[in-house]
Design an enzyme around this catalytic site. Structure first.
Site, PDB file in Angstrom:
ATOM      1  N   CYS A 219       0.009  -0.018  -3.780  1.00  0.00           N
ATOM      2  CA  CYS A 219      -0.360  -1.284  -3.130  1.00  0.00           C
ATOM      3  C   CYS A 219      -0.615  -1.133  -1.634  1.00  0.00           C
ATOM      4  CB  CYS A 219       0.690  -2.362  -3.395  1.00  0.00           C
ATOM      5  SG  CYS A 219       2.299  -1.995  -2.683  1.00  0.00           S
TER       6      CYS A 219
ATOM      7  N   HIS B 219      -0.141  -4.985  10.722  1.00  0.00           N
ATOM      8  CA  HIS B 219      -0.257  -6.250  10.024  1.00  0.00           C
ATOM      9  C   HIS B 219      -1.529  -7.003  10.405  1.00  0.00           C
ATOM     10  CE1 HIS B 219       1.535  -9.918   8.099  1.00  0.00           C
ATOM     11  NE2 HIS B 219       1.518  -8.983   7.178  1.00  0.00           N
TER      12      HIS B 219
HETATM   13  C1  PEP Z   1       3.147  -0.559   2.230  1.00  0.00           C
HETATM   14  O1  PEP Z   1       4.077  -0.231   2.956  1.00  0.00           O
HETATM   15  O2  PEP Z   1       2.279   0.232   1.813  1.00  0.00           O
HETATM   16  C2  PEP Z   1       2.997  -1.963   1.786  1.00  0.00           C
HETATM   17  C3  PEP Z   1       2.117  -2.292   0.872  1.00  0.00           C
HETATM   18  O3  PEP Z   1       3.760  -2.916   2.339  1.00  0.00           O
HETATM   19  P1  PEP Z   1       3.650  -3.444   3.844  1.00  0.00           P
HETATM   20  O4  PEP Z   1       2.279  -3.089   4.374  1.00  0.00           O
HETATM   21  O5  PEP Z   1       3.860  -4.914   3.762  1.00  0.00           O
HETATM   22  O6  PEP Z   1       4.750  -2.733   4.563  1.00  0.00           O
END
Ligand code: PEP
Ligand code: MG
Length: 402
Positions: free
Chosen positions: A327, A14
């Site tokens: 994404c 994150h």
């Molecule tokens: C993913 O897991 O690729 C995603 C876009 O969500 P996060 O990074 O919030 O887990």
């Protein structure tokens, strides 16, 4: 903050995601950098190459100062073309959406020439350890975001807590294996008092823009059906309360577990769109913690297993006539753009700060070449070899890329 260098983490933890979205150079997973640097000492943080130089000598400093000037002028040149469409040389229009974490970030999407928001992470609403947000707190955040987008699509992801995303709930902290535990949608399905207010707020906000709803961390069809039942419950409550809302909000799921990827044809019958979360899909498919620097070398977006999964999910979406986006962070990494388009992907969602560069890549290629690159990449055996090939292919069309 002008740069971040830390001992822990991986490319999709994150911290890295937030740094990327703020446009702050960052290098993570350095294991011992904090013990090598003292306060006040100069360091170079080269986020593009994942390099840190502690106490650079005069020549190194000069060389990096030049690189920085070149990079800044490259970014300025990208920014001058943000208003142009994300269209390949042979006329295929690609949609570029932003991944955002706060209502105000929606403005950065427009500024960088994006087409809307493909992933609104809603965990920021859940940072008060004493209580979850009220329906109205959810609603005002979603409404503000929708209004900031001026009619462009807004995909709101429901609470994706647990694993790397901490929520101050003692029940979650007790788990021995939190990435596989009661997290995300699984948690929401057993906590309707937390989930239903969020669903109601999204339905109400949909009155103010092109709002869509997305469920994360799905691993079975039953979960989608139960989530949709709860959405129905949210609609009934809103009707009883005589609130204004939009009932037919499009519903999608994140494809980010191997089970979802491998049963995408079954999931496709339940929803209107997919968004592939490669950050988690890679971690779960390869059994490699996305935030653990000790296994960061095994976190391989170009692993043949990942490329096969990606290409299958995209094809399944196309066959079932539903929208498919990706994404995960790979969408913001230019070396993967051609390959993803070549696999048939037409929607990418990424850090707003990366949209201009990815748009530049798209505007420099043909779909025919992208398909060739995808075919070759998918036939390769070792991820390092594939990455080298993708780098070389990108340099052929865009020699000036950083
Ligand atoms: C993913 O897991 O690729 C995603 C876009 O969500 P996060 O990074 O919030 O887990
Ligand atoms: Mg995820």
């Amino acid at each position: 903050v002008v740069g971040i260098a830390i001992d822990v983490g991986g490319r999709t933890s994150h911290t890295a995601i937030v740094a990327r979205s703020l446009g702050i150079p960052a290098v993570v997973g350095l294991k011992e950098v904090s013990s090598l640097v003292r306060a006040g000492e100069p360091i170079v943080v080269d986020g593009n190459r994942g390099r840190v130089v502690v106490k650079p000598d005069a020549d190194t400093e000069k060389a990096y100062a030049r690189t920085k000037r070149e990079y800044d002028s490259y970014r300025r040149s990208l920014e001058r073309s943000t208003h142009l469409p994300a269209e390949t040389l042979d006329g295929h229009r690609i949609r570029l959406f932003g991944n955002i974490e706060r209502p105000a970030d929606a403005r950065a999407v427009a500024k960088n020439g994006g087409d809307g928001v493909g992933l609104f992470r809603t965990e920021f609403l859940f940072t008060d350890p004493r209580r979850p947000p009220t329906e109205d707190e959810h609603y005002s955040a979603y409404r503000e975001t929708a209004e900031n987008l001026d009619g462009q699509p807004l995909v709101i992801r429901t609470l994706d807590v647990g694993g790397d995303k901490i929520l101050a709930d003692p029940a979650l902290e007790m788990e021995r294996n939190p990435f596989m535990g009661l997290r995300s949608l699984r948690y929401c399905l057993v906590r309707p008092e937390i989930f239903v207010p969020q669903l109601k707020a999204i339905l109400r906000a949909a009155d103010h823009g092109d709002v869509r709803i997305m469920f994360p961390m799905v691993s079975t069809v039953e979960e989608i059906r139960r989530a949709k039942d709860m959405l129905e419950e949210a609609r009934s409550e809103l009707r009883r309360e005589r609130r204004s809302f939009r009932a037919d909000v499009p519903v999608g799921v994140m494809v980010e577990t191997p089970s979802a990827a491998l049963s995408a044809d079954l999931l496709a019958r339940e929803v209107q769109f997919f968004s592939v979360g490669t950050n988690d899909l890679i971690q779960y498919a390869l059994a490699v913690d996305r935030g653990n620097e000790r296994v960061a070398n095994l976190y391989q977006p170009a692993h043949p297993a990942i490329l096969r999964l990606l290409s299958d999910i995209i094809r399944t979406g196309v066959e079932h006539d539903i929208d498919v986006a990706v994404c995960g962070e790979i969408c913001g990494e230019p070396i993967y753009t051609m390959m993803l388009l070549g696999m048939g992907l037409r929607e990418l969602s990424l850090a707003p700060s990366m949209i201009p560069e990815i748009k530049k890549v798209i505007r420099s290629i043909t779909m025919e070449r992208a398909a060739e690159v995808a075919r070759t990449a998918i036939s390769m055996v070792e991820a390092a070899q594939t990455e080298k090939f993708l780098h070389a292919s990108l340099r052929q069309v865009l020699p000036m890329i950083f």
